[in-house]
Write a protein that holds these residues in place. Structure first.
Motif, PDB file in Angstrom:
ATOM      1  N   ASN A   8       3.658  -0.091 -14.956  1.00 40.31           N
ATOM      2  CA  ASN A   8       4.348  -1.385 -14.933  1.00 40.31           C
ATOM      3  C   ASN A   8       4.273  -2.022 -13.550  1.00 40.31           C
ATOM      4  OD1 ASN A   8       5.003  -0.989 -17.586  1.00 40.31           O
ATOM      5  ND2 ASN A   8       7.130  -0.447 -17.191  1.00 40.31           N
ATOM      6  N   CYS A   9       4.490  -1.222 -12.529  1.00 42.13           N
ATOM      7  CA  CYS A   9       4.426  -1.762 -11.161  1.00 42.13           C
ATOM      8  C   CYS A   9       3.004  -2.178 -10.817  1.00 42.13           C
ATOM      9  CB  CYS A   9       4.939  -0.725 -10.171  1.00 42.13           C
ATOM     10  SG  CYS A   9       6.716  -0.452 -10.303  1.00 42.13           S
TER      11      CYS A   9
ATOM     12  N   LEU B  93       9.248  -6.129  -2.827  1.00 40.35           N
ATOM     13  CA  LEU B  93       8.829  -4.733  -2.661  1.00 40.35           C
ATOM     14  C   LEU B  93      10.029  -3.789  -2.736  1.00 40.35           C
ATOM     15  CD1 LEU B  93       6.155  -5.113   0.132  1.00 40.35           C
ATOM     16  CD2 LEU B  93       5.801  -4.812  -2.322  1.00 40.35           C
ATOM     17  N   PHE B  94      11.138  -4.184  -2.150  1.00 45.72           N
ATOM     18  CA  PHE B  94      12.361  -3.391  -2.246  1.00 45.72           C
ATOM     19  C   PHE B  94      12.842  -3.295  -3.691  1.00 45.72           C
ATOM     20  CE2 PHE B  94      17.028  -3.502  -2.448  1.00 45.72           C
ATOM     21  CZ  PHE B  94      17.306  -2.247  -1.937  1.00 45.72           C
ATOM     22  N   VAL B  95      12.778  -4.393  -4.404  1.00 46.17           N
ATOM     23  CA  VAL B  95      13.236  -4.423  -5.798  1.00 46.17           C
ATOM     24  C   VAL B  95      12.337  -3.567  -6.690  1.00 46.17           C
ATOM     25  CG1 VAL B  95      13.418  -5.965  -7.792  1.00 46.17           C
ATOM     26  CG2 VAL B  95      14.467  -6.587  -5.645  1.00 46.17           C
ATOM     27  N   ARG B  96      11.029  -3.594  -6.436  1.00 47.27           N
ATOM     28  CA  ARG B  96      10.127  -2.757  -7.242  1.00 47.27           C
ATOM     29  C   ARG B  96      10.411  -1.278  -7.001  1.00 47.27           C
ATOM     30  NH1 ARG B  96       8.978  -4.876 -11.661  1.00 47.27           N
ATOM     31  NH2 ARG B  96       7.053  -3.829 -12.048  1.00 47.27           N
ATOM     32  N   GLN B  97      10.764  -0.935  -5.777  1.00 50.81           N
ATOM     33  CA  GLN B  97      11.163   0.441  -5.488  1.00 50.81           C
ATOM     34  C   GLN B  97      12.416   0.791  -6.275  1.00 50.81           C
ATOM     35  OE1 GLN B  97       9.864   2.909  -3.844  1.00 50.81           O
ATOM     36  NE2 GLN B  97      11.615   4.266  -3.797  1.00 50.81           N
ATOM     37  N   LYS B  98      13.373  -0.119  -6.300  1.00 52.94           N
ATOM     38  CA  LYS B  98      14.609   0.094  -7.058  1.00 52.94           C
ATOM     39  C   LYS B  98      14.300   0.225  -8.550  1.00 52.94           C
ATOM     40  CE  LYS B  98      19.134  -1.885  -7.901  1.00 52.94           C
ATOM     41  NZ  LYS B  98      20.108  -2.899  -7.588  1.00 52.94           N
ATOM     42  N   TYR B  99      13.403  -0.607  -9.053  1.00 57.01           N
ATOM     43  CA  TYR B  99      12.997  -0.547 -10.452  1.00 57.01           C
ATOM     44  C   TYR B  99      12.367   0.802 -10.764  1.00 57.01           C
ATOM     45  CZ  TYR B  99       9.974  -1.296 -14.498  1.00 57.01           C
ATOM     46  OH  TYR B  99       9.328  -1.170 -15.697  1.00 57.01           O
TER      47      TYR B  99
ATOM     48  N   VAL C  70       0.831  -1.174   0.000  1.00 56.41           N
ATOM     49  CA  VAL C  70       0.000   0.000   0.000  1.00 56.41           C
ATOM     50  C   VAL C  70       0.886   1.252   0.000  1.00 56.41           C
ATOM     51  CG1 VAL C  70      -1.724   1.282   1.304  1.00 56.41           C
ATOM     52  CG2 VAL C  70      -1.868  -1.174   1.159  1.00 56.41           C
ATOM     53  N   PHE C  71       1.926   1.239   0.843  1.00 55.96           N
ATOM     54  CA  PHE C  71       2.802   2.409   0.910  1.00 55.96           C
ATOM     55  C   PHE C  71       3.568   2.600  -0.390  1.00 55.96           C
ATOM     56  CE2 PHE C  71       2.510   1.117   5.432  1.00 55.96           C
ATOM     57  CZ  PHE C  71       1.817   2.225   5.876  1.00 55.96           C
ATOM     58  N   LEU C  72       3.975   1.500  -1.000  1.00 52.85           N
ATOM     59  CA  LEU C  72       4.710   1.580  -2.257  1.00 52.85           C
ATOM     60  C   LEU C  72       3.825   2.141  -3.359  1.00 52.85           C
ATOM     61  CD1 LEU C  72       7.600   0.894  -2.966  1.00 52.85           C
ATOM     62  CD2 LEU C  72       6.830  -1.319  -3.756  1.00 52.85           C
ATOM     63  N   THR C  73       2.580   1.688  -3.420  1.00 50.31           N
ATOM     64  CA  THR C  73       1.637   2.195  -4.420  1.00 50.31           C
ATOM     65  C   THR C  73       1.363   3.673  -4.195  1.00 50.31           C
ATOM     66  OG1 THR C  73       0.631   0.009  -4.502  1.00 50.31           O
ATOM     67  CG2 THR C  73      -0.629   1.814  -5.442  1.00 50.31           C
TER      68      THR C  73
ATOM     69  N   ARG D  29       8.015   8.730 -18.222  1.00 53.01           N
ATOM     70  CA  ARG D  29       8.776   7.705 -17.496  1.00 53.01           C
ATOM     71  C   ARG D  29       8.112   7.354 -16.176  1.00 53.01           C
ATOM     72  NH1 ARG D  29      13.412  10.801 -19.016  1.00 53.01           N
ATOM     73  NH2 ARG D  29      13.518  11.547 -16.886  1.00 53.01           N
ATOM     74  N   VAL D  30       7.695   8.368 -15.424  1.00 47.81           N
ATOM     75  CA  VAL D  30       7.061   8.120 -14.128  1.00 47.81           C
ATOM     76  C   VAL D  30       5.739   7.393 -14.320  1.00 47.81           C
ATOM     77  CG1 VAL D  30       5.984   9.248 -12.136  1.00 47.81           C
ATOM     78  CG2 VAL D  30       8.169  10.047 -12.977  1.00 47.81           C
ATOM     79  N   TYR D  31       4.964   7.828 -15.268  1.00 47.17           N
ATOM     80  CA  TYR D  31       3.659   7.205 -15.509  1.00 47.17           C
ATOM     81  C   TYR D  31       3.820   5.749 -15.966  1.00 47.17           C
ATOM     82  CZ  TYR D  31      -1.071   6.496 -17.170  1.00 47.17           C
ATOM     83  OH  TYR D  31      -2.327   6.010 -17.362  1.00 47.17           O
ATOM     84  N   THR D  32       4.767   5.511 -16.860  1.00 47.80           N
ATOM     85  CA  THR D  32       5.011   4.150 -17.348  1.00 47.80           C
ATOM     86  C   THR D  32       5.515   3.252 -16.225  1.00 47.80           C
ATOM     87  OG1 THR D  32       5.515   5.012 -19.545  1.00 47.80           O
ATOM     88  CG2 THR D  32       6.260   2.786 -19.052  1.00 47.80           C
TER      89      THR D  32
END
Length: 142
Positions: free
Chosen positions: A40-41, A72-78, A1-4, A33-36
Motif C-alpha cells: 500500500n505504501c 512521510l510521518f503519517v505513512r510511518q504511522k499508517y 528512501v529510508f522509509l521504504t 499485514r506487513v506485506y500488504t
C-alpha cells in the motif's frame, strides 16, 4: 528512501519468522499485514512524489516541503498501525489522504495562477503563498 528501506526490512523480518518459501505463506496473518502495508505504501509513493513536486514547483516550496515531511510521518504511522489491528491504520490513512489533497490543491492553484498570468496578466502568487503558508500548520491537527 529510508522509509521504504524500513518497510522492506519489516517485510523481510516477518518473512524470516514464517514457515515456507517465497511470498505464498498461507495462514501467516502477521506477514500478510506487513506485506500488504508495504504494498500500500509503495503504491501511493509515485502519486505523493508527483503532487509534492508540482506543489513545490508551481505554488510554494516551503508549505509543500512541510506537507511532504508530514506525509512521510503519517505513512510511518499508517504502516505501524497496520501491523496491529487494521482499525489502528485508519487515522494514518485518513491523515495521509488529507495531506495528498492539500498538495493537489496547491498544484491546482499554481497551475491556475500560471494561466491567469498567461491570459490575463493577473498574478495571485503572493496571495496563494500567504494562504498556503497559513493553512499548512493546520495539517498538524489530526
Amino acid at each position: 528512501v529510508f522509509l521504504t528501506a524500513f518497510f522492506a526490512s519489516k517485510v523481510e523480518h516477518e518473512s524470516k519468522h514464517c514457515n515456507g518459501k517465497g511470498f505464498q505463506r498461507p495462514g501467516s496473518s502477521a506477514f500478510d499485514r506487513v506485506y500488504t502495508a508495504n504494498q500500500n505504501c509503495g503504491h501511493t509513493y509515485p502519486t505523493f512524489l508527483a503532487v509534492l513536486w508540482c506543489a513545490g514547483l508551481l505554488c510554494s516550496p516551503a508549505p509543500a516541503a512541510f506537507a511532504g515531511l508530514m506525509y512521510l510521518f503519517v505513512r510511518q504511522k499508517y504502516f505501524v498501525g497496520y501491523l496491529g489491528e487494521r482499525t489502528q491504520s485508519t487515522p494514518g490513512y485518513l491523515f495521509g489522504k488529507r495531506i495528498i489533497l492539500f498538495l493537489f490543491l496547491m498544484s491546482v492553484a499554481g497551475i491556475l495562477n500560471y494561466y491567469l498570468i498567461f491570459f490575463f496578466g493577473s498574478d495571485f502568487e503572493m496571495y496563494i503563498k500567504t494562504i498556503t503558508n497559513a493553512i499548512s500548520p493546520l495539517l498538524l491537527i489530526p
